[in-house]
Design a protein around this motif. Structure first.
Motif, short mmCIF file in Angstrom:
data_model
loop_
_atom_site.label_atom_id
_atom_site.label_comp_id
_atom_site.label_asym_id
_atom_site.label_seq_id
_atom_site.Cartn_x
_atom_site.Cartn_y
_atom_site.Cartn_z
N VAL A 1 -0.07 -1.45 4.37
CA VAL A 1 -0.17 -0.26 5.21
C VAL A 1 -0.13 0.99 4.34
O VAL A 1 -0.93 1.92 4.53
CB VAL A 1 0.93 -0.25 6.29
CG1 VAL A 1 1.07 1.12 6.93
CG2 VAL A 1 0.64 -1.31 7.35
N ASP A 2 0.79 1.03 3.37
CA ASP A 2 0.87 2.20 2.47
C ASP A 2 -0.42 2.35 1.65
O ASP A 2 -0.92 3.47 1.47
CB ASP A 2 2.07 2.06 1.53
CG ASP A 2 3.38 2.43 2.20
OD1 ASP A 2 3.35 3.14 3.24
OD2 ASP A 2 4.43 2.00 1.70
N LYS A 3 -0.94 1.25 1.16
CA LYS A 3 -2.17 1.27 0.36
C LYS A 3 -3.35 1.79 1.20
O LYS A 3 -4.13 2.63 0.75
CB LYS A 3 -2.45 -0.14 -0.17
CG LYS A 3 -3.65 -0.23 -1.07
CD LYS A 3 -3.81 -1.66 -1.58
CE LYS A 3 -5.10 -1.81 -2.36
NZ LYS A 3 -5.36 -3.18 -2.77
N LEU A 4 -3.45 1.30 2.43
CA LEU A 4 -4.53 1.72 3.31
C LEU A 4 -4.37 3.19 3.69
O LEU A 4 -5.35 3.95 3.73
CB LEU A 4 -4.54 0.84 4.57
CG LEU A 4 -5.72 0.98 5.51
CD1 LEU A 4 -7.05 0.74 4.80
CD2 LEU A 4 -5.57 0.02 6.69
N HIS A 5 -3.14 3.63 3.92
CA HIS A 5 -2.88 5.03 4.25
C HIS A 5 -3.33 5.94 3.11
O HIS A 5 -4.00 6.96 3.32
CB HIS A 5 -1.38 5.22 4.53
CG HIS A 5 -0.99 6.63 4.77
ND1 HIS A 5 -0.06 7.28 4.01
CD2 HIS A 5 -1.41 7.53 5.69
CE1 HIS A 5 0.08 8.52 4.43
NE2 HIS A 5 -0.74 8.70 5.46
N LYS A 6 -2.98 5.55 1.90
CA LYS A 6 -3.36 6.34 0.72
C LYS A 6 -4.89 6.43 0.60
O LYS A 6 -5.44 7.51 0.35
CB LYS A 6 -2.76 5.70 -0.53
CG LYS A 6 -2.94 6.49 -1.79
CD LYS A 6 -2.23 5.82 -2.96
CE LYS A 6 -2.43 6.61 -4.23
NZ LYS A 6 -1.75 5.99 -5.38
#
Length: 198
Positions: free
Chosen positions: A106-111
């Protein structure tokens, strides 16, 4: 005694806590257990906490008629993010909830989506309660278009006017899928659920 999302409370390790609280209550009581899904295994556990149980169900079918469901076949893993991008820029994708399986993904996709210019926020179990509330408020007030989340957002959230739920990564179970897509098509409005399939 009232428990919401009781299936999850019993299934993820809170059973001893539930038993403890029930032991403190009078034997004569009214107990109300709520959930969109209750498996036969969970029902057996719950039956130990009540006498003469009555089940009230508003469920007519597993998924809402207000939610159109479709799949997106992932062409190549390397271009999966591009396929998501292409969906998010289409007309009508006004308020989109995108589910991933892990906090890291989720963090990777958000970034990546933020880098591509999308107004997005992320919530998961590593965020503080105040951080989650701040992001949710921004999503509710249309300050951000996309909310990325783990299954922490699949239950108990009532966010008006979510146009699309996208399962960017598959959920663990069919029940999790039902809870995820239930975030759209609420209050007699229509919504769309899209699931990426590798």
């Amino acid at each position: 005694f009232v428990l919401d999302e009781v299936d999850l409370m019993v299934d993820i390790g809170f059973i001893d806590d539930v038993k403890y609280f029930i032991s403190l209550l009078p034997r004569q009581r009214q107990s109300l257990f709520f959930s969109a899904t209750i498996s036969p295994k969970i029902r057996v556990v719950l039956d130990n906490f009540v006498n003469n149980p009555v089940t009230v169900s508003v469920k007519l079918q597993d998924t809402s008629e207000n939610v159109e469901q479709d799949v997106i076949k992932v062409i190549h893993r390397e271009t999966k993010i591009d396929q998501l991008h292409d969906q998010l820029i289409k007309d009508g994708f006004d308020k989109v909830l995108v589910f991933g399986r892990t906090k890291h993904s989720v963090d990777k996709l958000h970034k990546e989506l933020t880098f591509r210019g999308f107004k997005a926020g992320a919530i998961h179990g590593n965020k503080t309660q105040s951080q989650r509330q701040r992001v949710l408020q921004s999503f509710k007030q249309n300050e951000i278009q996309i909310l990325l989340a783990t299954d922490v957002a699949s239950r108990g959230l009532d966010i008006p006017d979510v146009t699309h739920v996208i399962n960017y990564e598959l959920p663990e179970s069919y029940d999790d899928y039902i809870h995820r897509i239930g975030r759209t098509g609420r209050a007699n409005k229509t919504g769309t659920a899209l699931t990426f399939i590798d």
